[in-house]
Design a protein around this motif. Structure first.
Motif, PDB file in Angstrom:
ATOM      1  N   ARG A  85      -6.421   3.319  -7.937  1.00  0.00           N
ATOM      2  CA  ARG A  85      -5.780   4.484  -8.535  1.00  0.00           C
ATOM      3  C   ARG A  85      -6.379   5.701  -7.834  1.00  0.00           C
ATOM      4  NH1 ARG A  85      -2.982   1.095  -9.399  1.00  0.00           N
ATOM      5  NH2 ARG A  85      -2.450   0.082 -11.339  1.00  0.00           N
TER       6      ARG A  85
ATOM      7  N   HIS B 159      -2.085   6.097  -1.480  1.00  0.00           N
ATOM      8  CA  HIS B 159      -1.602   5.050  -2.386  1.00  0.00           C
ATOM      9  C   HIS B 159      -2.654   3.958  -2.526  1.00  0.00           C
ATOM     10  CE1 HIS B 159       2.265   6.998  -2.096  1.00  0.00           C
ATOM     11  NE2 HIS B 159       2.156   6.965  -0.793  1.00  0.00           N
TER      12      HIS B 159
ATOM     13  N   ARG C 200      -5.228  -1.646   7.512  1.00  0.00           N
ATOM     14  CA  ARG C 200      -4.232  -0.622   7.871  1.00  0.00           C
ATOM     15  C   ARG C 200      -4.633   0.071   9.174  1.00  0.00           C
ATOM     16  NH1 ARG C 200      -3.374  -2.839   3.918  1.00  0.00           N
ATOM     17  NH2 ARG C 200      -2.468  -4.240   5.411  1.00  0.00           N
TER      18      ARG C 200
ATOM     19  N   TRP D 186      -8.750  -3.180   2.728  1.00  0.00           N
ATOM     20  CA  TRP D 186      -7.368  -2.729   2.862  1.00  0.00           C
ATOM     21  C   TRP D 186      -7.285  -1.605   3.908  1.00  0.00           C
ATOM     22  CZ3 TRP D 186      -4.862   1.881   2.144  1.00  0.00           C
ATOM     23  CH2 TRP D 186      -3.460   1.828   2.042  1.00  0.00           C
TER      24      TRP D 186
ATOM     25  N   PRO E   4      -4.565   0.140  -2.001  1.00  0.00           N
ATOM     26  CA  PRO E   4      -4.112  -1.187  -2.421  1.00  0.00           C
ATOM     27  C   PRO E   4      -3.619  -1.144  -3.868  1.00  0.00           C
ATOM     28  CG  PRO E   4      -6.507  -1.103  -2.380  1.00  0.00           C
ATOM     29  CD  PRO E   4      -6.017   0.196  -1.804  1.00  0.00           C
ATOM     30  N   ALA E   5      -2.932  -2.189  -4.279  1.00  0.00           N
ATOM     31  CA  ALA E   5      -2.274  -2.220  -5.597  1.00  0.00           C
ATOM     32  C   ALA E   5      -3.218  -1.917  -6.759  1.00  0.00           C
ATOM     33  CB  ALA E   5      -1.599  -3.569  -5.800  1.00  0.00           C
ATOM     34  N   ALA E   6      -4.456  -2.412  -6.720  1.00  0.00           N
ATOM     35  CA  ALA E   6      -5.383  -2.231  -7.840  1.00  0.00           C
ATOM     36  C   ALA E   6      -6.041  -0.848  -7.869  1.00  0.00           C
ATOM     37  CB  ALA E   6      -6.465  -3.306  -7.805  1.00  0.00           C
TER      38      ALA E   6
ATOM     39  N   VAL F 244     -11.933  -2.664  -5.728  1.00  0.00           N
ATOM     40  CA  VAL F 244     -10.512  -3.023  -5.728  1.00  0.00           C
ATOM     41  C   VAL F 244     -10.020  -3.443  -4.339  1.00  0.00           C
ATOM     42  CG1 VAL F 244      -9.946  -1.582  -7.726  1.00  0.00           C
ATOM     43  CG2 VAL F 244      -9.821  -0.594  -5.426  1.00  0.00           C
TER      44      VAL F 244
END
Length: 95
Positions: free
Chosen positions: A71, A65, A27, A23, A67-69, A18
């Motif tokens: 969980r 959290h 960061r 990511w 990246p968006a994809a 993901v």
């Protein structure tokens, strides 16, 4: 003087495939940290992070959290192996 810290981090959940490592690298670089991140065979992501304590804490919070994809199920931290210290050597993605 800014307090410096080094820690190991393990992130579990749906965190491989993901873009989690890239990511994390982005960061960490934004925060001025150094170290590495890699996928682990059990499906988790592991990182060794070093830098100013506040910036390390900010990264740990962000990893909760991802990246968006992603969980994220859990973020575990622990003491870093001093042998991994590569002060100021940037932040790498290990294969």
């Amino acid at each position: 003087m800014t307090e410096h810290t080094s820690i190991r981090i393990r992130v579990t959940g749906h965190v491989q495939g993901v873009g989690f490592r890239a990511w994390t690298q982005a960061r960490a670089e934004e925060l001025g940290l150094w170290g590495w991140v890699r996928n682990v065979a059990d499906g988790s992501v592991e990182a060794w992070v070093s830098g100013p304590a506040g910036a390390v804490a900010d990264l740990v919070e962000a990893l909760g959290h991802g990246p968006a994809a992603a969980r994220v199920a859990a973020v575990e931290t622990g003491p870093a192996d001093a042998a991994s210290d590569a002060a100021g050597a940037g932040f790498r993605i290990l294969r």
